[in-house]
Motif scaffolding. Structure first.
Motif, mmCIF file in Angstrom:
data_model
loop_
_atom_site.group_PDB
_atom_site.id
_atom_site.type_symbol
_atom_site.label_atom_id
_atom_site.label_comp_id
_atom_site.label_asym_id
_atom_site.label_seq_id
_atom_site.Cartn_x
_atom_site.Cartn_y
_atom_site.Cartn_z
ATOM 1 N N LEU A 1 -42.879 -47.566 -3.742
ATOM 2 C CA LEU A 1 -41.780 -46.629 -3.489
ATOM 3 C C LEU A 1 -41.021 -46.354 -4.778
ATOM 4 O O LEU A 1 -40.605 -47.281 -5.477
ATOM 5 N N PHE A 2 -40.830 -45.077 -5.077
ATOM 6 C CA PHE A 2 -40.123 -44.631 -6.270
ATOM 7 C C PHE A 2 -38.790 -44.003 -5.878
ATOM 8 O O PHE A 2 -38.731 -43.201 -4.939
ATOM 9 N N ASP A 3 -37.738 -44.337 -6.603
ATOM 10 C CA ASP A 3 -36.472 -43.614 -6.481
ATOM 11 C C ASP A 3 -36.579 -42.362 -7.345
ATOM 12 O O ASP A 3 -36.620 -42.447 -8.572
ATOM 13 N N VAL A 4 -36.652 -41.208 -6.709
ATOM 14 C CA VAL A 4 -36.682 -39.942 -7.450
ATOM 15 C C VAL A 4 -35.479 -39.076 -7.068
ATOM 16 O O VAL A 4 -35.533 -37.850 -7.108
ATOM 17 N N SER A 5 -34.392 -39.746 -6.715
ATOM 18 C CA SER A 5 -33.181 -39.038 -6.289
ATOM 19 C C SER A 5 -32.502 -38.284 -7.416
ATOM 20 O O SER A 5 -31.561 -37.522 -7.170
ATOM 21 N N HIS A 6 -32.955 -38.518 -8.659
ATOM 22 C CA HIS A 6 -32.402 -37.762 -9.784
ATOM 23 C C HIS A 6 -32.886 -36.313 -9.771
ATOM 24 O O HIS A 6 -32.250 -35.444 -10.370
ATOM 25 N N MET A 7 -34.006 -36.056 -9.089
ATOM 26 C CA MET A 7 -34.497 -34.684 -8.991
ATOM 27 C C MET A 7 -33.470 -33.836 -8.245
ATOM 28 O O MET A 7 -32.707 -34.340 -7.419
ATOM 29 N N ALA B 1 -33.365 -38.581 -18.296
ATOM 30 C CA ALA B 1 -32.950 -37.265 -17.801
ATOM 31 C C ALA B 1 -31.483 -37.238 -17.383
ATOM 32 O O ALA B 1 -31.108 -36.565 -16.431
ATOM 33 N N GLY B 2 -30.640 -37.994 -18.102
ATOM 34 C CA GLY B 2 -29.217 -38.004 -17.810
ATOM 35 C C GLY B 2 -28.800 -38.978 -16.733
ATOM 36 O O GLY B 2 -27.628 -39.007 -16.352
ATOM 37 N N ARG C 1 -33.948 -30.738 -16.515
ATOM 38 C CA ARG C 1 -33.721 -29.299 -16.708
ATOM 39 C C ARG C 1 -32.626 -28.786 -15.782
ATOM 40 O O ARG C 1 -32.503 -27.568 -15.570
ATOM 41 N N ALA C 2 -31.825 -29.676 -15.249
ATOM 42 C CA ALA C 2 -30.843 -29.300 -14.236
ATOM 43 C C ALA C 2 -29.899 -28.204 -14.705
ATOM 44 O O ALA C 2 -29.682 -27.209 -14.000
#
Length: 407
Positions: free
Chosen positions: A78-84, A52-53, A150-151
């Motif tokens: 623990l997941f890094d979802v900071s791209h959201m 997702a880029g 989809r940013a």
């Protein structure tokens, strides 16, 4: 109005060869973005891949996907979802504005409550799925999380619609902020509350699935936003962390022995077992909420008034049924992968697979996809083209693994 950064989350105030949709294992042909936790991930032995880029962790060290998957199902990861993308919409018209973009009754959501919803285009297709959290009882503040992949589309959509809204409603203007640089991590698994309680004095038992709160976390008592929920079907929390503390808070969570860092590989198998959609696989701008098995997002009162984008198509599909429906499959033998064709017992093509994996929890192959309406009933035998052969499969209900949310 759009502010590129925010200093507080206040309660008042595709590249390379694909393995998963948007997830590549070969070198990208463009420079990817990095989350605030990029170096932490690298230092912990993450295998970084374009997604997702962003450069995102696929897995960590020598821990395989199945072991990571099972640890989340049985312990906590623990997941890094900071791209959201994290957004704040505020102002007297915030709730009414967001209601013009989605089919969900936002006025029914209580203060600090959350709901999944969808941004719709004028044809009733899904621009993106998103989480909406009400931070003010009067609807004047909303915290929203959208998909990284989809940013640009989401930002363009919000910008155009917000300009139109503020022009037409000068007495109900809305301000839009994007929380650039903020950390976002997902603590998931049956022991997630026990782990998080070691870092906060907040009463986590008071926080049910679909609810949020602000809590002080860690040795520095950093004020973070906690939302109980997630993408795995397990109990858990999504934690939004101010930029200057994103690394330190994440390090403190990972210092808890039972918490493992978990990558995108296990995240995909967990969400598929939980029967959850991935944008770009199960959802896109041609798929309606009714086709996607998300009819529950179209609230009853909105079905009467129909004042949302694409309502004519969506209301017609609610009445007469859609042309296709999202379903689950159990696939003995070889796993079915994205793009595989689905046939009925007579050899007629009736659909396509959108996601498929060997299920670590169930010990069999599972898949999601779309079939023609009328061919979607549970227990229906079908055939799926796998490695140039038609192999038997069965349509089955989802989720494949029962959810264990804290309610």
């Amino acid at each position: 109005m759009l502010s590129r950064t925010a200093t507080s989350l206040r309660p008042a105030a595709r590249a390379g060869r694909l393995v998963l949709r948007g997830l590549a294992t070969s070198a990208p042909v463009y420079e990817n973005k990095r989350t605030p936790l990029y170096q932490l991930n690298v230092d912990r032995g993450a295998k970084m891949v374009p997604f997702a880029g962003f450069d995102m962790p696929l897995s960590y060290g020598d821990v395989g996907q199945v072991a990571a998957h099972n640890h989340v199902r049985n312990e906590v990861g623990l997941f890094d979802v900071s791209h959201m993308v994290q957004h704040l919409f505020s102002g007297p018209g915030a709730q009414d504005f967001l209601s013009t973009l989605t089919p969900t009754s936002l006025d029914k959501i209580p203060e600090n409550g959350s709901s999944l919803s969808v941004l719709l285009n004028e044809n009733g297709g899904i621009i993106d799925d998103l989480i909406l959290t009400k931070h003010a009882a009067d609807g004047s503040r909303w915290y929203t999380v959208t998909n990284a992949g989809r940013a640009e589309e989401d930002k363009a959509h919000f910008k155009a619609k917000l300009l139109e809204w503020n022009t037409q409603h000068p007495d109900k203007t809305v301000t839009w902020e994007i929380l650039d640089g903020w950390g976002l991590v997902a603590l998931q698994g049956p022991k997630s509350a026990n782990a998080l309680s070691k870092l906060t004095d907040a009463d986590l038992t008071a926080l049910k699935f679909g609810q949020s709160m602000f809590a002080e976390i860690g040795k520095d008592k950093v004020r973070c936003h906690l939302a109980r929920g997630g993408y795995t079907g397990e109990d858990g929390f999504e934690i939004s962390i101010p930029p200057e503390f994103a690394v330190s808070i994440t390090e403190q969570i990972l210092a808890i022995p039972e918490v493992w860092p978990i990558g995108l590989g296990a995240r995909d198998s967990l969400r598929l077992e939980a029967g959850m959609c991935l944008y770009g696989n199960e959802l896109n701008e041609s798929v309606s909420p009714i086709e996607g098995g998300l009819a529950w997002l179209v609230s009853k009162d909105r079905r009467v008034e129909g004042a949302f984008p694409g309502s004519s198509r969506i209301l017609a599909e609610l009445k007469d049924g859609p042309a296709r429906r999202r379903v689950g499959f159990e696939v003995p033998g070889a796993p079915a992968r994205e793009g595989a064709k689905v046939f009925d017992e007579d050899g007629n093509e009736i659909g396509v697979i959108t996601s498929g994996i060997p299920s670590p929890t169930l010990g069999t192959n599972i898949a999601m996809g779309y079939v023609k309406n009328g061919k979607h009933k549970k227990g229906t035998p079908v055939q799926i083209e796998i490695r140039k052969k038609l192999r038997p499969a069965t349509i089955r209900p989802m989720p494949f693994v029962s959810a264990k949310y804290y309610k």
